[in-house]
Design a protein around this motif. Structure first.
Motif, PDB file in Angstrom:
ATOM      1  N   TYR A   7      38.404  39.140  43.561  1.00 48.88           N
ATOM      2  CA  TYR A   7      39.044  38.561  44.748  1.00 48.88           C
ATOM      3  C   TYR A   7      38.127  37.516  45.383  1.00 48.88           C
ATOM      4  O   TYR A   7      38.590  36.491  45.868  1.00 48.88           O
ATOM      5  CB  TYR A   7      39.400  39.659  45.754  1.00 48.88           C
ATOM      6  N   ASN A   9      43.068  36.089  45.534  1.00 51.25           N
ATOM      7  CA  ASN A   9      44.437  36.487  45.256  1.00 51.25           C
ATOM      8  C   ASN A   9      44.416  37.889  44.662  1.00 51.25           C
ATOM      9  O   ASN A   9      43.831  38.110  43.596  1.00 51.25           O
ATOM     10  CB  ASN A   9      45.111  35.505  44.292  1.00 51.25           C
ATOM     11  N   LEU A  38      50.310  31.856  39.211  1.00 49.52           N
ATOM     12  CA  LEU A  38      50.355  31.892  40.673  1.00 49.52           C
ATOM     13  C   LEU A  38      51.429  30.957  41.211  1.00 49.52           C
ATOM     14  O   LEU A  38      51.667  29.882  40.668  1.00 49.52           O
ATOM     15  CB  LEU A  38      49.001  31.484  41.268  1.00 49.52           C
ATOM     16  N   ASP A  66      50.522  30.853  46.666  1.00 46.08           N
ATOM     17  CA  ASP A  66      49.274  31.527  46.335  1.00 46.08           C
ATOM     18  C   ASP A  66      48.157  30.528  46.056  1.00 46.08           C
ATOM     19  O   ASP A  66      47.003  30.752  46.432  1.00 46.08           O
ATOM     20  CB  ASP A  66      49.457  32.445  45.125  1.00 46.08           C
ATOM     21  N   ALA A 121      44.652  30.184  48.026  1.00 51.79           N
ATOM     22  CA  ALA A 121      43.371  30.202  47.327  1.00 51.79           C
ATOM     23  C   ALA A 121      42.518  29.014  47.761  1.00 51.79           C
ATOM     24  O   ALA A 121      41.312  29.160  47.976  1.00 51.79           O
ATOM     25  CB  ALA A 121      43.588  30.187  45.815  1.00 51.79           C
TER      26      ALA A 121
END
Length: 106
Positions: free
Chosen positions: A25, A30, A60, A64, A68
């Motif tokens: 992570y 994510n 993704l 997302d 990020a």
């Protein structure tokens, strides 16, 4: 600064799923991506981990990906695209694992 620096591939393959997810992570921010990579362990080598990371980045959503990028605001990025996110993620995975030859024993 990442909390999981220099843990090495062998240790990464052996730590609990939760710790592996936490370490991953820190590389991409994510949870789904981190869980997928953690669940695919063990990795035979760094290239296998990085290849899987790249493939899962492609899965993704744009939302997302945007999140990020928000999490890597301190990184130098030239564009907001998957190529740049993959570069940053690879760099962070490299930091998580440490040098290929490992750290010397003291």
């Amino acid at each position: 600064m990442l909390l999981h620096q220099g843990i090495g591939l062998d240790r990464f393959n052996e730590i609990s799923r939760g710790r592996a997810m936490h370490a991953l992570y820190e590389c991409c921010s994510n949870v789904t991506w981190a869980a997928t990579l953690a669940d695919a362990r063990p990795y035979a080598n760094r290239d296998a981990l990085v290849s899987k990371a790249d493939v899962e980045l492609l899965a993704l959503s744009q939302r997302d990906i945007d999140r990020a990028f928000e999490a890597v605001v301190h990184e130098r990025v030239s564009k907001h695209n998957l190529t740049e996110l993959a570069r940053v993620t690879r760099t962070r995975i490299g930091g998580m694992l440490g040098p290929v030859e490992g750290y010397p024993d003291y």
